[in-house]
Design a protein around this motif. Structure first.
Motif, PDB file in Angstrom:
ATOM      1  N   ALA A 166      38.772  46.490  63.944  1.00  0.00           N
ATOM      2  CA  ALA A 166      39.266  47.304  65.055  1.00  0.00           C
ATOM      3  C   ALA A 166      39.458  48.756  64.616  1.00  0.00           C
ATOM      4  N   GLU A 167      39.875  48.956  63.383  1.00  0.00           N
ATOM      5  CA  GLU A 167      40.051  50.317  62.868  1.00  0.00           C
ATOM      6  C   GLU A 167      38.701  51.014  62.739  1.00  0.00           C
ATOM      7  N   ILE A 168      37.698  50.285  62.283  1.00  0.00           N
ATOM      8  CA  ILE A 168      36.347  50.856  62.188  1.00  0.00           C
ATOM      9  C   ILE A 168      35.828  51.204  63.580  1.00  0.00           C
ATOM     10  N   GLY A 169      36.064  50.309  64.536  1.00  0.00           N
ATOM     11  CA  GLY A 169      35.628  50.570  65.902  1.00  0.00           C
ATOM     12  C   GLY A 169      36.303  51.781  66.506  1.00  0.00           C
TER      13      GLY A 169
ATOM     14  N   PRO B 255      31.780  31.549  63.758  1.00  0.00           N
ATOM     15  CA  PRO B 255      31.015  32.232  64.812  1.00  0.00           C
ATOM     16  C   PRO B 255      31.872  32.892  65.891  1.00  0.00           C
ATOM     17  N   GLU B 256      32.961  32.246  66.273  1.00  0.00           N
ATOM     18  CA  GLU B 256      33.830  32.842  67.288  1.00  0.00           C
ATOM     19  C   GLU B 256      34.459  34.140  66.786  1.00  0.00           C
ATOM     20  N   GLU B 257      34.801  34.165  65.506  1.00  0.00           N
ATOM     21  CA  GLU B 257      35.353  35.387  64.925  1.00  0.00           C
ATOM     22  C   GLU B 257      34.293  36.483  64.841  1.00  0.00           C
ATOM     23  N   ALA B 258      33.043  36.108  64.651  1.00  0.00           N
ATOM     24  CA  ALA B 258      31.971  37.103  64.619  1.00  0.00           C
ATOM     25  C   ALA B 258      31.832  37.793  65.979  1.00  0.00           C
ATOM     26  N   VAL B 259      31.942  37.023  67.055  1.00  0.00           N
ATOM     27  CA  VAL B 259      31.891  37.618  68.395  1.00  0.00           C
ATOM     28  C   VAL B 259      33.086  38.548  68.601  1.00  0.00           C
ATOM     29  N   ARG B 260      34.227  38.118  68.145  1.00  0.00           N
ATOM     30  CA  ARG B 260      35.423  38.962  68.241  1.00  0.00           C
ATOM     31  C   ARG B 260      35.265  40.224  67.405  1.00  0.00           C
ATOM     32  N   ALA B 261      34.682  40.098  66.203  1.00  0.00           N
ATOM     33  CA  ALA B 261      34.460  41.255  65.340  1.00  0.00           C
ATOM     34  C   ALA B 261      33.493  42.238  65.987  1.00  0.00           C
ATOM     35  N   HIS B 262      32.459  41.725  66.661  1.00  0.00           N
ATOM     36  CA  HIS B 262      31.527  42.607  67.368  1.00  0.00           C
ATOM     37  C   HIS B 262      32.275  43.447  68.400  1.00  0.00           C
ATOM     38  N   ALA B 263      33.148  42.817  69.160  1.00  0.00           N
ATOM     39  CA  ALA B 263      33.928  43.568  70.150  1.00  0.00           C
ATOM     40  C   ALA B 263      34.814  44.599  69.471  1.00  0.00           C
ATOM     41  N   ASP B 264      35.420  44.233  68.354  1.00  0.00           N
ATOM     42  CA  ASP B 264      36.314  45.158  67.645  1.00  0.00           C
ATOM     43  C   ASP B 264      35.575  46.412  67.182  1.00  0.00           C
ATOM     44  N   VAL B 265      34.437  46.231  66.507  1.00  0.00           N
ATOM     45  CA  VAL B 265      33.738  47.406  65.983  1.00  0.00           C
ATOM     46  C   VAL B 265      33.059  48.198  67.099  1.00  0.00           C
ATOM     47  N   CYS B 266      32.919  47.576  68.253  1.00  0.00           N
ATOM     48  CA  CYS B 266      32.383  48.289  69.423  1.00  0.00           C
ATOM     49  C   CYS B 266      33.509  48.826  70.287  1.00  0.00           C
ATOM     50  N   ALA B 267      34.598  49.203  69.621  1.00  0.00           N
ATOM     51  CA  ALA B 267      35.740  49.857  70.275  1.00  0.00           C
ATOM     52  C   ALA B 267      36.326  48.997  71.381  1.00  0.00           C
ATOM     53  N   GLY B 268      36.360  47.689  71.171  1.00  0.00           N
ATOM     54  CA  GLY B 268      36.984  46.781  72.112  1.00  0.00           C
ATOM     55  C   GLY B 268      36.080  46.314  73.238  1.00  0.00           C
TER      56      GLY B 268
END
Length: 391
Positions: A277-280, A307-320
């Protein structure tokens, strides 16, 4: 010569052959181990000491984490004894013939398997965690073996502008592949701090080694007129390092690959972390993310994402914004490194991404995905799973 004498002679000869065979195997297993394991901690320490994150001769995660969950030793041993083969595919994993356009694209990725990929951003090519060996081990005869062939010889890769390494585990940093790339490419190896010592041991020229701490960047200057530069930024990950008994002597990282117009994020190998989230917030959103989805387990939840955390991580680095950009999964289907079914990661990813509204593309090994023209997904892993039942 009596029958008993003949028997004794034959038995001694057989034992001699067995002993020689065993010795030959042991020699093959141990051959080249010191070199393949890389640099010693004493060689790494002088450079690593320049990082503020290096304390007591090792690096650590920002968030508290353990490599193996406390109290899980017995369960882990049981899983290793009973579930070590569940991660192998029932059928043959198909390959795609890699496409190599004359010029690098605006935004594309070719996946060679595991975390090895060729990322194209604004006309630049960046190779990530290249591993072309059959085993991810310091030994040529012991250790996890490749479940599908490499889609293309390393010597047939197009010229690249940089070679990124996420950390020094054997499935991400391979001596023989590094040596081959020294001969066939001229690009710099851009690595987390400390890994340069491994490269120096393997005779990578000093001019081709760039070591970075979290938050530091390296600029690849464009050669064409009017083109902008490519900026590679070393960012935080939640993992660990080590090629022998000692752990965390070198840093681990994820990477931002930023061109003048498009931006990609390479997760490497990591557990889920608030750093996403900080990177995003500071550097996102990204047009393309490559995130690990395999080799997770309840025994090591801090250092590998599911895999579910990977989807969540994608949202985080894409600024939510879970719907922004394209997620391409990595770190699955090539080496059997955990106790889940071989296709479980991609099946769970597809379901989680559908629920979140995240666009996902899953290439065949060797397949190239153009993020600007993504074709309908062929669920090729289902054909692999059906191979046995169809026979």
């Amino acid at each position: 010569m009596s029958p008993r004498t003949v028997f004794r002679f034959a038995r001694r000869a057989a034992l001699g052959v067995a002993a020689a065979t065993g010795l030959t195997w042991a020699v093959r297993a141990a051959w080249g181990l010191p070199s393949a394991m890389g640099a010693s901690p004493s060689s790494i320490a002088p450079v690593a000491a320049g990082s503020a994150r290096y304390r007591n001769r090792q690096f650590s995660n920002t968030e508290p984490s353990t490599q193996v969950a406390p109290g899980s030793a017995v369960s882990l041993i049981l899983s290793a004894l009973t579930r070590h083969r569940v991660g192998r595919p029932p059928g043959e994993i198909p390959l795609a013939t890699p496409e190599v356009p004359d010029r690098a694209g605006d935004l594309a990725v070719t996946w060679y398997g595991h975390a090895s990929a060729l990322i194209e951003v604004d006309g630049f090519r960046v190779l990530t965690d290249p591993v072309w060996s059959d085993r991810v081990s310091p030994s040529a005869v012991v250790g996890p073996i490749r479940m599908h062939p490499v889609p293309v010889p390393v010597t047939e890769l197009p010229p690249v502008d940089a070679i990124l390494i996420s950390h020094d585990h054997y499935d991400h940093l391979d001596r023989e592949t590094v040596r081959a790339l020294v001969r066939s490419q001229d690009a710099p190896f851009v690595v987390p701090i400390g890994i340069g010592a491994h490269l120096r041991k393997w005779r990578v020229p000093e001019r081709r080694i760039v070591e970075l701490d979290w938050g530091a960047s390296y600029c690849v200057t464009a050669t064409g007129p009017g083109a902008g530069d490519l900026v590679l930024t070393c960012t935080e990950a939640r993992h660990f390092s080590g090629r022998g008994l000692l752990r965390n002597t070198t840093l681990w990282a994820s990477w931002i690959i930023a061109g003048p117009r498009r931006r990609a994020y390479f997760g490497g190998d990591t557990g889920y972390t608030k750093a996403f989230a900080e990177i995003g917030a500071t550097s996102g959103p990204f047009d393309l993310t490559l995130l690990p989805i395999g080799a997770y387990d309840v025994h090591w939840p801090d250092v590998h994402m599911n895999p579910e955390e990977a989807v969540r991580a994608h949202a985080d680095v894409c600024a939510g914004d879970a719907r922004h950009g394209l997620l391409v999964p990595i770190h699955w289907a090539t080496f059997n490194l955990a106790f889940h079914g071989w296709s479980e990661p991609v099946r769970r990813l597809a379901a989680a991404a559908r629920a979140a509204g995240t666009s996902v593309a899953v290439p065949l090994p060797g397949g190239r995905i153009d993020a600007n023209a993504v074709s309908p997904q062929v669920r090729w892993w289902e054909d692999v799973d059906k191979a046995v039942t169809d026979e």
